[in-house]
Design a protein around this motif. Sequence first.
Motif, short mmCIF file in Angstrom:
data_model
loop_
_atom_site.label_atom_id
_atom_site.label_comp_id
_atom_site.label_asym_id
_atom_site.label_seq_id
_atom_site.Cartn_x
_atom_site.Cartn_y
_atom_site.Cartn_z
N MET A 276 0.84 -1.18 0.00
CA MET A 276 0.00 0.00 0.00
C MET A 276 0.89 1.24 0.00
SD MET A 276 -3.38 -0.29 2.37
CE MET A 276 -2.72 -1.07 3.80
N ASP A 277 0.50 2.20 -0.80
CA ASP A 277 1.24 3.45 -0.82
C ASP A 277 0.69 4.40 0.26
OD1 ASP A 277 -1.17 3.88 -2.08
OD2 ASP A 277 -0.36 5.28 -3.55
N LYS A 278 1.33 5.53 0.39
CA LYS A 278 0.97 6.47 1.47
C LYS A 278 -0.44 7.04 1.29
CE LYS A 278 5.59 7.89 2.76
NZ LYS A 278 6.51 9.00 2.96
N ASP A 279 -0.85 7.29 0.04
CA ASP A 279 -2.18 7.85 -0.19
C ASP A 279 -3.28 6.86 0.20
OD1 ASP A 279 -1.15 10.22 -1.13
OD2 ASP A 279 -1.12 9.56 -3.22
N THR A 280 -3.07 5.59 -0.09
CA THR A 280 -4.07 4.58 0.28
C THR A 280 -4.16 4.44 1.79
OG1 THR A 280 -3.53 3.38 -1.76
CG2 THR A 280 -4.76 2.18 -0.09
N LYS A 281 -3.02 4.43 2.45
CA LYS A 281 -3.02 4.34 3.92
C LYS A 281 -3.71 5.55 4.53
CE LYS A 281 1.12 1.56 4.64
NZ LYS A 281 2.47 1.55 5.22
N PHE A 282 -3.46 6.73 3.98
CA PHE A 282 -4.08 7.94 4.53
C PHE A 282 -5.59 7.92 4.31
CE2 PHE A 282 -5.34 12.44 4.24
CZ PHE A 282 -4.98 12.83 5.52
N SER A 283 -6.04 7.47 3.15
CA SER A 283 -7.49 7.42 2.89
C SER A 283 -8.17 6.41 3.80
CB SER A 283 -7.77 7.11 1.42
OG SER A 283 -7.30 5.84 1.09
N LEU B 117 -7.14 5.67 6.78
CA LEU B 117 -7.13 6.32 8.09
C LEU B 117 -8.26 7.34 8.20
CD1 LEU B 117 -5.51 6.78 10.79
CD2 LEU B 117 -4.40 8.64 9.58
N VAL B 118 -8.42 8.17 7.16
CA VAL B 118 -9.42 9.24 7.20
C VAL B 118 -10.84 8.69 7.19
CG1 VAL B 118 -10.36 11.16 5.85
CG2 VAL B 118 -7.91 11.00 6.24
N ILE B 119 -11.07 7.62 6.43
CA ILE B 119 -12.41 7.06 6.33
C ILE B 119 -12.65 6.02 7.42
CG2 ILE B 119 -13.95 5.67 4.88
CD1 ILE B 119 -12.60 7.05 2.46
N GLY B 120 -11.66 5.19 7.68
CA GLY B 120 -11.84 4.06 8.58
C GLY B 120 -11.86 4.43 10.05
N LEU B 121 -11.08 5.39 10.45
CA LEU B 121 -11.00 5.73 11.87
C LEU B 121 -12.33 6.25 12.43
CD1 LEU B 121 -8.90 5.53 14.08
CD2 LEU B 121 -8.28 7.89 13.62
#
Length: 71
Positions: free
Chosen positions: A1-8, A10-14
């Motif tokens: 996973m790249d950084k953008d996927t991890k961030f998305s 985080l933003v949606i899942g958290l």
Amino acid sequence: MDKDTKFSILVIGLPLLGLLYCGCIVLLLMNSPFARQNSLITGLGVMIVPLGIAATTWIKASAKAYSQNNK
């Protein structure tokens, strides 16, 4: 996973994970007489779970950054 996927994630899942956690707490309080009668114990237990997850995540990230800086 790249950084953008991890961030998305985080933003949606958290927030969704937080809503699910709150829902579980409400269900616990609705269905458990012990949880309602011992509110201090229940509150401390409910508080310790996210605090423990956050502290573990913070410590792992700090250890990873520290080990990368010392190489």
